[in-house]
Design an enzyme around this catalytic site. Sequence first.
Site, PDB file in Angstrom:
ATOM      1  CG  ASP A  70      -1.809   1.195   1.300  1.00  0.00           C
ATOM      2  OD1 ASP A  70      -2.944   1.080   0.784  1.00  0.00           O
ATOM      3  OD2 ASP A  70      -1.412   2.254   1.824  1.00  0.00           O
ATOM      4  CE1 TYR A 119       0.817   7.803   2.454  1.00  0.00           C
ATOM      5  CE2 TYR A 119       1.232   5.528   1.878  1.00  0.00           C
ATOM      6  CZ  TYR A 119       0.434   6.484   2.465  1.00  0.00           C
ATOM      7  OH  TYR A 119      -0.740   6.097   3.080  1.00  0.00           O
ATOM      8  CE  LYS A 136      -3.715   4.692   0.596  1.00  0.00           C
ATOM      9  NZ  LYS A 136      -2.300   4.569   0.946  1.00  0.00           N
ATOM     10  CG  HIS A 186      -4.618   9.717   0.439  1.00  0.00           C
ATOM     11  ND1 HIS A 186      -3.287   9.643   0.126  1.00  0.00           N
ATOM     12  CD2 HIS A 186      -4.713   9.279   1.713  1.00  0.00           C
ATOM     13  CE1 HIS A 186      -2.613   9.170   1.167  1.00  0.00           C
ATOM     14  NE2 HIS A 186      -3.458   8.946   2.141  1.00  0.00           N
TER      15      HIS A 186
HETATM   16  P1  NDP Z   1       0.879   1.453  11.965  1.00  0.00           P
HETATM   17  O1  NDP Z   1      -0.215   1.382  12.956  1.00  0.00           O
HETATM   18  O2  NDP Z   1       1.012   0.402  10.942  1.00  0.00           O
HETATM   19  O3  NDP Z   1       2.199   1.570  12.819  1.00  0.00           O
HETATM   20  C1  NDP Z   1       3.457   1.696  12.252  1.00  0.00           C
HETATM   21  C2  NDP Z   1       4.435   1.995  13.369  1.00  0.00           C
HETATM   22  O4  NDP Z   1       4.455   0.921  14.297  1.00  0.00           O
HETATM   23  C3  NDP Z   1       5.835   2.168  12.876  1.00  0.00           C
HETATM   24  O5  NDP Z   1       6.442   3.155  13.690  1.00  0.00           O
HETATM   25  C4  NDP Z   1       6.500   0.807  13.124  1.00  0.00           C
HETATM   26  O6  NDP Z   1       7.869   0.995  13.387  1.00  0.00           O
HETATM   27  C5  NDP Z   1       5.760   0.322  14.359  1.00  0.00           C
HETATM   28  N1  NDP Z   1       5.544  -1.132  14.381  1.00  0.00           N
HETATM   29  C6  NDP Z   1       5.222  -1.958  13.356  1.00  0.00           C
HETATM   30  N2  NDP Z   1       5.074  -3.213  13.759  1.00  0.00           N
HETATM   31  C7  NDP Z   1       5.299  -3.220  15.089  1.00  0.00           C
HETATM   32  C8  NDP Z   1       5.300  -4.230  16.075  1.00  0.00           C
HETATM   33  N3  NDP Z   1       5.025  -5.491  15.765  1.00  0.00           N
HETATM   34  N4  NDP Z   1       5.576  -3.865  17.350  1.00  0.00           N
HETATM   35  C9  NDP Z   1       5.847  -2.590  17.660  1.00  0.00           C
HETATM   36  N5  NDP Z   1       5.861  -1.592  16.777  1.00  0.00           N
HETATM   37  C10 NDP Z   1       5.594  -1.898  15.495  1.00  0.00           C
HETATM   38  O7  NDP Z   1       0.782   2.902  11.289  1.00  0.00           O
HETATM   39  P2  NDP Z   1       0.771   3.525   9.822  1.00  0.00           P
HETATM   40  O8  NDP Z   1       0.295   4.886  10.003  1.00  0.00           O
HETATM   41  O9  NDP Z   1       2.049   3.330   9.134  1.00  0.00           O
HETATM   42  O10 NDP Z   1      -0.378   2.707   9.055  1.00  0.00           O
HETATM   43  C11 NDP Z   1      -0.145   1.576   8.234  1.00  0.00           C
HETATM   44  C12 NDP Z   1      -0.311   1.918   6.761  1.00  0.00           C
HETATM   45  O11 NDP Z   1      -1.608   2.428   6.503  1.00  0.00           O
HETATM   46  C13 NDP Z   1       0.608   3.041   6.277  1.00  0.00           C
HETATM   47  O12 NDP Z   1       1.932   2.628   6.113  1.00  0.00           O
HETATM   48  C14 NDP Z   1      -0.089   3.438   5.005  1.00  0.00           C
HETATM   49  O13 NDP Z   1       0.206   2.533   3.959  1.00  0.00           O
HETATM   50  C15 NDP Z   1      -1.545   3.359   5.426  1.00  0.00           C
HETATM   51  N6  NDP Z   1      -2.069   4.676   5.868  1.00  0.00           N
HETATM   52  C16 NDP Z   1      -3.075   5.229   5.133  1.00  0.00           C
HETATM   53  C17 NDP Z   1      -3.613   6.439   5.473  1.00  0.00           C
HETATM   54  C18 NDP Z   1      -4.708   7.000   4.678  1.00  0.00           C
HETATM   55  O14 NDP Z   1      -5.062   8.167   4.876  1.00  0.00           O
HETATM   56  N7  NDP Z   1      -5.305   6.263   3.783  1.00  0.00           N
HETATM   57  C19 NDP Z   1      -3.101   7.215   6.621  1.00  0.00           C
HETATM   58  C20 NDP Z   1      -2.055   6.542   7.346  1.00  0.00           C
HETATM   59  C21 NDP Z   1      -1.583   5.319   6.973  1.00  0.00           C
HETATM   60  P3  NDP Z   1       9.043   0.319  12.498  1.00  0.00           P
HETATM   61  O15 NDP Z   1       8.807   0.648  11.071  1.00  0.00           O
HETATM   62  O16 NDP Z   1      10.274   0.922  13.055  1.00  0.00           O
HETATM   63  O17 NDP Z   1       8.941  -1.159  12.779  1.00  0.00           O
END
Ligand code: NDP
Length: 274
Positions: free
Chosen positions: A49, A54, A79, A112
Amino acid sequence: MINHLQDKVILNNGIKIPGFGLGVFKVEAGATTYDTVRTALKLGYRLIDTAAIYGNEEAVGKAIHDSGIPREEIFVTSKVWNDDQGYEETLAAFDTTMEKLGLEYLDLYLIHWPITGKFKDTWRALEKIYRDGKVRSIGVSNFHVHHLEELLKDAEVKPVLNQIEYHPHLTQEDVLQFCKENAIQMQSWSPLKRGEIITEPVIKEIADKHGKTPAQIVLRWNLQNGVITIPKSVKEHRMQENADIFNFELTEDEMEKLNDLNKNERIGSNPDDF
Ligand code: NDP
């Protein structure tokens, strides 16, 4: 309900989407995104995704290309960003996205955010792109029920999916219900509330009972609620951890306990104010 990382869910237009994937928001463009996507694909992830905003579409496309995995086995979402909404603007934005990704076609293109006064023109552009066969399915993101109702009034093609913020602190029951009734697949963003949710004592307790991590509990809760989830991580061990959720089941009581944590608390913006 999917039972394997590569199991698929059928969308309302018959297209199949993996029931679990990787998000790459805030993953640095270039080498970091490239390595992250390559690692995820190696681990068996088949849904990636991304979004124009991004800034990492190019590296996503290159990683997919270099992976050697047949294109049709990977599901790619992108998006259209808010500044590019409107009919002509969206058609142009889509071309830019495809140029950056360097792919022949896209699997899913989303609006988006629902920009007031514009999202219906944006949708008409998505319908054209879809009819022209450049994208296999089209959908929306951050749509409340009232946005969906407004869109459906004139839509000729129904959105296949709505991607919204969703985790135990923000369960958006009304959106989930509406989507289920209208055969629109729900997908969750920030399923881990960007790491905040895993400190919740109730979740920790359930995790200990199953010998799982809190992140795995929350992601499993997504699946059991029929929601496709796309947690982001740049770390291989966490990508592995997040995808290791197919060998246990939450009880009805545990599902209820997780649902009860809802406090309508967002980590991102409310679509009505954005
Ligand atoms: P998430 O809830 O997926 O959290 C990501 C964060 O959590 C990162 O800092 C990551 O750190 C950490 N993390 C991941 N796995 C673990 C774990 N098992 N234990 C502890 N920490 C963990 O947040 P996102 O906002 O990134 O959401 C996911 C995806 O959704 C985005 O990447 C994007 O593709 C989408 N999105 C879409 C939006 C929209 O408006 N449509 C808005 C926001 C997001 P690290 O990388 O260091 O592991």
